[in-house]
Design a protein around this motif. Structure first.
Motif, PDB file in Angstrom:
ATOM      1  N   PHE A 135       9.968  -4.980  -2.241  1.00 18.72           N
ATOM      2  CA  PHE A 135       9.403  -3.632  -2.279  1.00 18.72           C
ATOM      3  C   PHE A 135      10.550  -2.631  -2.194  1.00 18.72           C
ATOM      4  CE2 PHE A 135       6.283  -6.481  -0.516  1.00 18.72           C
ATOM      5  CZ  PHE A 135       5.116  -6.128  -1.166  1.00 18.72           C
ATOM      6  N   VAL A 136      10.425  -1.539  -2.923  1.00 17.52           N
ATOM      7  CA  VAL A 136      11.501  -0.550  -2.978  1.00 17.52           C
ATOM      8  C   VAL A 136      10.969   0.825  -2.596  1.00 17.52           C
ATOM      9  CG1 VAL A 136      12.831  -1.806  -4.701  1.00 17.52           C
ATOM     10  CG2 VAL A 136      11.085  -0.196  -5.447  1.00 17.52           C
ATOM     11  N   PHE A 137      11.861   1.609  -2.004  1.00 22.50           N
ATOM     12  CA  PHE A 137      11.527   2.961  -1.576  1.00 22.50           C
ATOM     13  C   PHE A 137      12.747   3.828  -1.836  1.00 22.50           C
ATOM     14  CE2 PHE A 137      10.407   6.154   1.768  1.00 22.50           C
ATOM     15  CZ  PHE A 137       9.162   6.497   1.252  1.00 22.50           C
ATOM     16  N   LYS A 138      12.598   4.862  -2.636  1.00 22.98           N
ATOM     17  CA  LYS A 138      13.739   5.648  -3.086  1.00 22.98           C
ATOM     18  C   LYS A 138      14.449   6.350  -1.934  1.00 22.98           C
ATOM     19  CE  LYS A 138      12.242   6.488  -7.846  1.00 22.98           C
ATOM     20  NZ  LYS A 138      11.907   7.518  -8.865  1.00 22.98           N
TER      21      LYS A 138
ATOM     22  N   PHE B 133      20.496   5.111   7.733  1.00 22.72           N
ATOM     23  CA  PHE B 133      19.633   4.828   8.877  1.00 22.72           C
ATOM     24  C   PHE B 133      18.277   4.343   8.366  1.00 22.72           C
ATOM     25  CE2 PHE B 133      19.075   9.238   7.674  1.00 22.72           C
ATOM     26  CZ  PHE B 133      17.707   9.407   7.668  1.00 22.72           C
ATOM     27  N   LEU B 134      17.579   3.627   9.243  1.00 26.82           N
ATOM     28  CA  LEU B 134      16.268   3.105   8.891  1.00 26.82           C
ATOM     29  C   LEU B 134      15.212   4.145   9.228  1.00 26.82           C
ATOM     30  CD1 LEU B 134      14.734   0.658   7.812  1.00 26.82           C
ATOM     31  CD2 LEU B 134      14.583  -0.200  10.159  1.00 26.82           C
ATOM     32  N   LEU B 135      14.404   4.494   8.255  1.00 32.07           N
ATOM     33  CA  LEU B 135      13.386   5.524   8.443  1.00 32.07           C
ATOM     34  C   LEU B 135      12.389   5.123   9.523  1.00 32.07           C
ATOM     35  CD1 LEU B 135      12.816   6.294   4.673  1.00 32.07           C
ATOM     36  CD2 LEU B 135      14.059   7.706   6.316  1.00 32.07           C
TER      37      LEU B 135
ATOM     38  N   ARG C 147      15.203  -1.107   0.515  1.00 32.52           N
ATOM     39  CA  ARG C 147      14.657  -2.262  -0.193  1.00 32.52           C
ATOM     40  C   ARG C 147      14.275  -3.311   0.847  1.00 32.52           C
ATOM     41  NH1 ARG C 147      14.565  -4.605  -5.221  1.00 32.52           N
ATOM     42  NH2 ARG C 147      14.853  -6.869  -5.341  1.00 32.52           N
ATOM     43  N   ILE C 148      13.044  -3.800   0.756  1.00 37.16           N
ATOM     44  CA  ILE C 148      12.557  -4.805   1.696  1.00 37.16           C
ATOM     45  C   ILE C 148      12.166  -6.046   0.902  1.00 37.16           C
ATOM     46  CG2 ILE C 148      10.811  -5.341   3.438  1.00 37.16           C
ATOM     47  CD1 ILE C 148      10.652  -2.315   3.971  1.00 37.16           C
TER      48      ILE C 148
ATOM     49  N   GLU D  78       0.818  -1.219   0.000  1.00 39.70           N
ATOM     50  CA  GLU D  78       0.000   0.000   0.000  1.00 39.70           C
ATOM     51  C   GLU D  78       0.848   1.264   0.000  1.00 39.70           C
ATOM     52  OE1 GLU D  78      -2.512  -0.305   3.364  1.00 39.70           O
ATOM     53  OE2 GLU D  78      -3.802  -1.871   2.505  1.00 39.70           O
ATOM     54  N   LEU D  79       2.055   1.186   0.537  1.00 38.33           N
ATOM     55  CA  LEU D  79       2.874   2.382   0.727  1.00 38.33           C
ATOM     56  C   LEU D  79       4.075   2.490  -0.195  1.00 38.33           C
ATOM     57  CD1 LEU D  79       2.855   2.482   4.614  1.00 38.33           C
ATOM     58  CD2 LEU D  79       1.591   3.981   3.076  1.00 38.33           C
ATOM     59  N   PHE D  80       4.646   1.339  -0.603  1.00 45.06           N
ATOM     60  CA  PHE D  80       5.874   1.343  -1.375  1.00 45.06           C
ATOM     61  C   PHE D  80       5.652   0.777  -2.773  1.00 45.06           C
ATOM     62  CE2 PHE D  80       7.295   2.705   2.414  1.00 45.06           C
ATOM     63  CZ  PHE D  80       7.720   1.793   3.360  1.00 45.06           C
ATOM     64  N   LYS D  81       6.610   1.001  -3.610  1.00 46.19           N
ATOM     65  CA  LYS D  81       6.542   0.489  -4.973  1.00 46.19           C
ATOM     66  C   LYS D  81       7.042  -0.956  -5.004  1.00 46.19           C
ATOM     67  CE  LYS D  81       8.234   1.437  -9.658  1.00 46.19           C
ATOM     68  NZ  LYS D  81       9.104   2.326 -10.488  1.00 46.19           N
TER      69      LYS D  81
END
Length: 231
Positions: free
Chosen positions: A150-153, A199-201, A158-159, A29-32
């Motif tokens: 899942f990826v997040f810029k 760091f982890l957001l 990357r998860i 729902e949140l990431f690409k």
């Protein structure tokens, strides 16, 4: 020829199927989603090399601070290319470098014919040749699993969720349709890896909602090597 270099921190969690379902829905729902995901994720198959004395594996088990792994990786048995990768652990950081090679050259590396790497102009290819040749590396184990990613810029995050983790000692079948793999972990378990820079957001931490006790040093590579030794 294509060289890819990735430098990240990495955290691993061993989670249940129920947790995987919940987390993957939240991240979707949140990431690409990774472009290769498809409906049920995608296959990852790696062929790991090690020295005659299993130096890399022994250093992994001993928790040596600076160590490396050498592998070939494909995402389909029909692929016309493969990735030759060197993954190095440096403290809490992971450095992964990848060289795209032809299927034919991958077949030669499987036979120990490392001279084909000298046909590539990039210094990384020459470095891999030196490591493989000088240290007498040979194929040791195939590791295969299904991955949803899942990826997040932001922070290059990357998860990944890896399930159906299996292994094979039939290293010559790496490029074949069926590599003779057998399970090395309970089918209800999933390995979640969180990879990021610096760091982890905070809001990713909030989504995970996992205590430090759930974090683990589980390694698909180590599971496979240990399973092959047993069988």
């Amino acid at each position: 020829m294509q060289i890819k270099k990735v430098f990240r921190q990495e955290r691993k969690f061993l989670i249940s199927g129920e947790q995987y379902y919940r987390f993957s829905r939240q991240f979707a729902e949140l990431f690409k989603e990774d472009s290769h995901n498809g409906k049920d994720g995608y296959m990852v198959r790696s062929l790991y090399f090690d020295t005659l004395g299993n130096k890399d594996f022994e250093e992994k088990l001993a928790g040596v601070e600076c160590r490396r792994k050498m592998r070939l990786r494909i995402y389909s048995p029909q692929s016309r290319t493969a990735l030759l990768e060197m993954k190095q652990k440096q403290g809490s950081n992971q450095l992964k470098r990848s060289l795209t090679i032809s299927r034919e050259h991958a077949e030669e590396l499987m036979k120990g014919h490392y001279e084909v790497l000298l046909e590539y102009s990039d210094p990384f290819a020459t470095e891999c040749y030196g490591v493989l040749k000088t240290n007498c590396y040979i194929p040791k184990v195939i590791v295969e699993y299904k991955r949803m990613a899942f990826v997040f810029k932001e922070n290059d995050t990357r998860i990944t969720f890896d399930s159906n983790i299996s292994a094979s000692k039939l290293t010559g079948r790496f490029l074949e349709e069926y590599a003779g793999c057998f399970p090395v972990i309970h089918p209800g378990c999933v390995v979640m890896e969180v990879k990021y820079n610096n760091f982890l957001l905070a809001y990713i931490k909030n989504i995970l909602q996992i205590s430090n006790k759930s974090e683990t040093a589980v390694s698909k590579y180590a599971l496979a090597r240990q399973a092959v030794f047993r069988f």
